[in-house]
Scaffold this motif. Structure first.
Motif, mmCIF file in Angstrom:
data_model
loop_
_atom_site.group_PDB
_atom_site.id
_atom_site.type_symbol
_atom_site.label_atom_id
_atom_site.label_comp_id
_atom_site.label_asym_id
_atom_site.label_seq_id
_atom_site.Cartn_x
_atom_site.Cartn_y
_atom_site.Cartn_z
ATOM 1 N N MET A 214 -9.351 5.616 -3.852
ATOM 2 C CA MET A 214 -9.380 4.162 -4.025
ATOM 3 C C MET A 214 -10.251 3.806 -5.221
ATOM 4 O O MET A 214 -11.215 4.503 -5.525
ATOM 5 C CB MET A 214 -9.981 3.479 -2.787
ATOM 6 C CG MET A 214 -9.489 4.014 -1.463
ATOM 7 S SD MET A 214 -10.468 3.374 -0.082
ATOM 8 C CE MET A 214 -9.939 4.496 1.226
ATOM 9 N N TRP B 7 -13.425 6.048 -8.962
ATOM 10 C CA TRP B 7 -12.590 6.304 -7.793
ATOM 11 C C TRP B 7 -13.442 6.885 -6.675
ATOM 12 O O TRP B 7 -14.423 7.586 -6.929
ATOM 13 C CB TRP B 7 -11.476 7.287 -8.141
ATOM 14 C CG TRP B 7 -10.394 6.737 -9.011
ATOM 15 C CD1 TRP B 7 -10.390 6.671 -10.383
ATOM 16 C CD2 TRP B 7 -9.154 6.163 -8.581
ATOM 17 N NE1 TRP B 7 -9.225 6.101 -10.830
ATOM 18 C CE2 TRP B 7 -8.444 5.780 -9.740
ATOM 19 C CE3 TRP B 7 -8.580 5.941 -7.328
ATOM 20 C CZ2 TRP B 7 -7.184 5.191 -9.688
ATOM 21 C CZ3 TRP B 7 -7.322 5.349 -7.268
ATOM 22 C CH2 TRP B 7 -6.636 4.992 -8.431
ATOM 23 N N THR C 35 -4.904 2.169 -4.908
ATOM 24 C CA THR C 35 -5.053 3.450 -4.220
ATOM 25 C C THR C 35 -4.129 4.501 -4.815
ATOM 26 O O THR C 35 -3.198 4.199 -5.556
ATOM 27 C CB THR C 35 -4.739 3.310 -2.717
ATOM 28 O OG1 THR C 35 -3.378 2.864 -2.555
ATOM 29 C CG2 THR C 35 -5.682 2.317 -2.062
ATOM 30 N N ASN D 132 0.823 -1.204 0.000
ATOM 31 C CA ASN D 132 0.000 0.000 0.000
ATOM 32 C C ASN D 132 0.859 1.257 0.000
ATOM 33 O O ASN D 132 0.565 2.224 -0.703
ATOM 34 C CB ASN D 132 -0.943 -0.009 1.205
ATOM 35 C CG ASN D 132 -1.896 1.156 1.212
ATOM 36 O OD1 ASN D 132 -1.671 2.157 1.890
ATOM 37 N ND2 ASN D 132 -2.974 1.049 0.466
ATOM 38 N N GLN E 57 1.533 4.273 -3.295
ATOM 39 C CA GLN E 57 1.380 5.728 -3.277
ATOM 40 C C GLN E 57 2.336 6.405 -4.245
ATOM 41 O O GLN E 57 2.132 7.554 -4.640
ATOM 42 C CB GLN E 57 1.592 6.270 -1.856
ATOM 43 C CG GLN E 57 0.638 5.697 -0.827
ATOM 44 C CD GLN E 57 -0.812 5.833 -1.249
ATOM 45 O OE1 GLN E 57 -1.330 6.945 -1.381
ATOM 46 N NE2 GLN E 57 -1.476 4.710 -1.468
ATOM 47 N N ARG F 233 -13.361 8.471 -2.320
ATOM 48 C CA ARG F 233 -12.696 8.805 -1.061
ATOM 49 C C ARG F 233 -13.743 8.825 0.044
ATOM 50 O O ARG F 233 -14.910 9.161 -0.188
ATOM 51 C CB ARG F 233 -12.043 10.197 -1.114
ATOM 52 C CG ARG F 233 -10.908 10.360 -2.051
ATOM 53 C CD ARG F 233 -10.096 11.634 -1.772
ATOM 54 N NE ARG F 233 -10.889 12.848 -1.763
ATOM 55 C CZ ARG F 233 -10.399 14.070 -1.534
ATOM 56 N NH1 ARG F 233 -9.108 14.222 -1.292
ATOM 57 N NH2 ARG F 233 -11.169 15.134 -1.557
#
Length: 251
Positions: A220, A168, A147, A115, A119, A170
């Motif tokens: 995400m 997507w 993500t 994860n 980024q 949030r």
């Protein structure tokens, strides 16, 4: 000595404040606020869905979008097949995030190393999270989640999964409940605080003496490579995103 005191006293006050804050709100809420965003403003064309979800709008399709989306789905299908046994995911460092134990729930199994790497650069063969559905036969791998940073621009999201196809989202406008509040105020259909709570404005959160968190986590997108019908491959979570377009919003 006086100089040392000038240094020690502020540090002592800060430590005392930290203790008071930790006593007022659970540590996990402080962590969400620390790692969360300071505002839900975003350059990504988006809309609010419900009180706590921010969804990307469908972008204009580009010539290579369909081909690129097919490659992503193929990679997701390979991952889901490889991790069909949830124990394989556990052995590879994926850990369940907030499971409830209820049949039918979707549980994110997250590898926090992947994860973090995600980024900076997405690796479709090693997604940050694998999505499992709890069934009477056990945990069934159904999809993956990629993500991107919470402050991403449309170009960044589109580079991971085309905005003309992917949806997507949030998690936004979160009001953390003070420590010691009744369970029903934090979770469930009549929750006041938390990700499903009735409080979704900063003003109301302050009045309730809650901890305001404008954005929880980052952007995400979910991919369900074996979904039927196929148009739910990029939807998921019952988001009903077929009408989530700028044209529909203008109606």
């Amino acid at each position: 000595m006086a100089k040392n005191l000038r240094t020690i006293v502020p540090l002592g006050l800060l430590c005392g404040l930290a203790v008071v804050m930790a006593q007022q709100f659970p540590l996990w809420e402080h962590l969400l606020r620390y790692y969360g965003g300071k505002t839900d403003d975003t350059p990504v064309p988006s809309m609010k869905m419900g009180n706590h979800m921010q969804m990307s709008l469908k972008g204009k399709g580009q010539p290579a979008d369909q081909e690129r989306a097919q490659r992503i789905v193929a990679a997701a299908r390979t991952v889901v097949a490889h991790y069909a046994d949830v124990n394989t995911a556990l052995r590879d460092g994926y850990k369940p995030f907030h499971p409830t134990g209820k049949l039918g729930e979707e549980v994110h199994y997250t590898n926090y190393r992947y994860n973090r790497l995600e980024q900076r650069h997405v690796n479709y063969d090693h997604p940050g999270s694998i999505l499992y559905k709890r069934t009477p036969e056990g945990m069934q791998a159904v999809g993956v989640m990629y993500t991107a940073p919470q402050d991403s621009k449309p170009e960044r999201l589109n580079a991971v999964a085309p905005l003309s196809i992917a949806t997507w989202h949030r998690h936004v406008d979160f009001c953390g409940g003070p420590r010691g509040r009744p369970f029903q105020e934090l979770f469930g259909p009549h929750a006041k605080f938390g990700p499903q709570g009735s409080i979704h404005t900063e003003e109301a959160c302050k009045e309730a003496h809650g901890l305001w968190i404008p954005v929880v986590f980052g952007w995400m997108t979910h991919v369900y490579p074996n979904a039927k019908p196929p148009d739910e491959v990029w939807a998921g979570m019952d988001m009903a995103m077929d009408a989530n377009t700028e044209e529909e919003l203008k109606k």
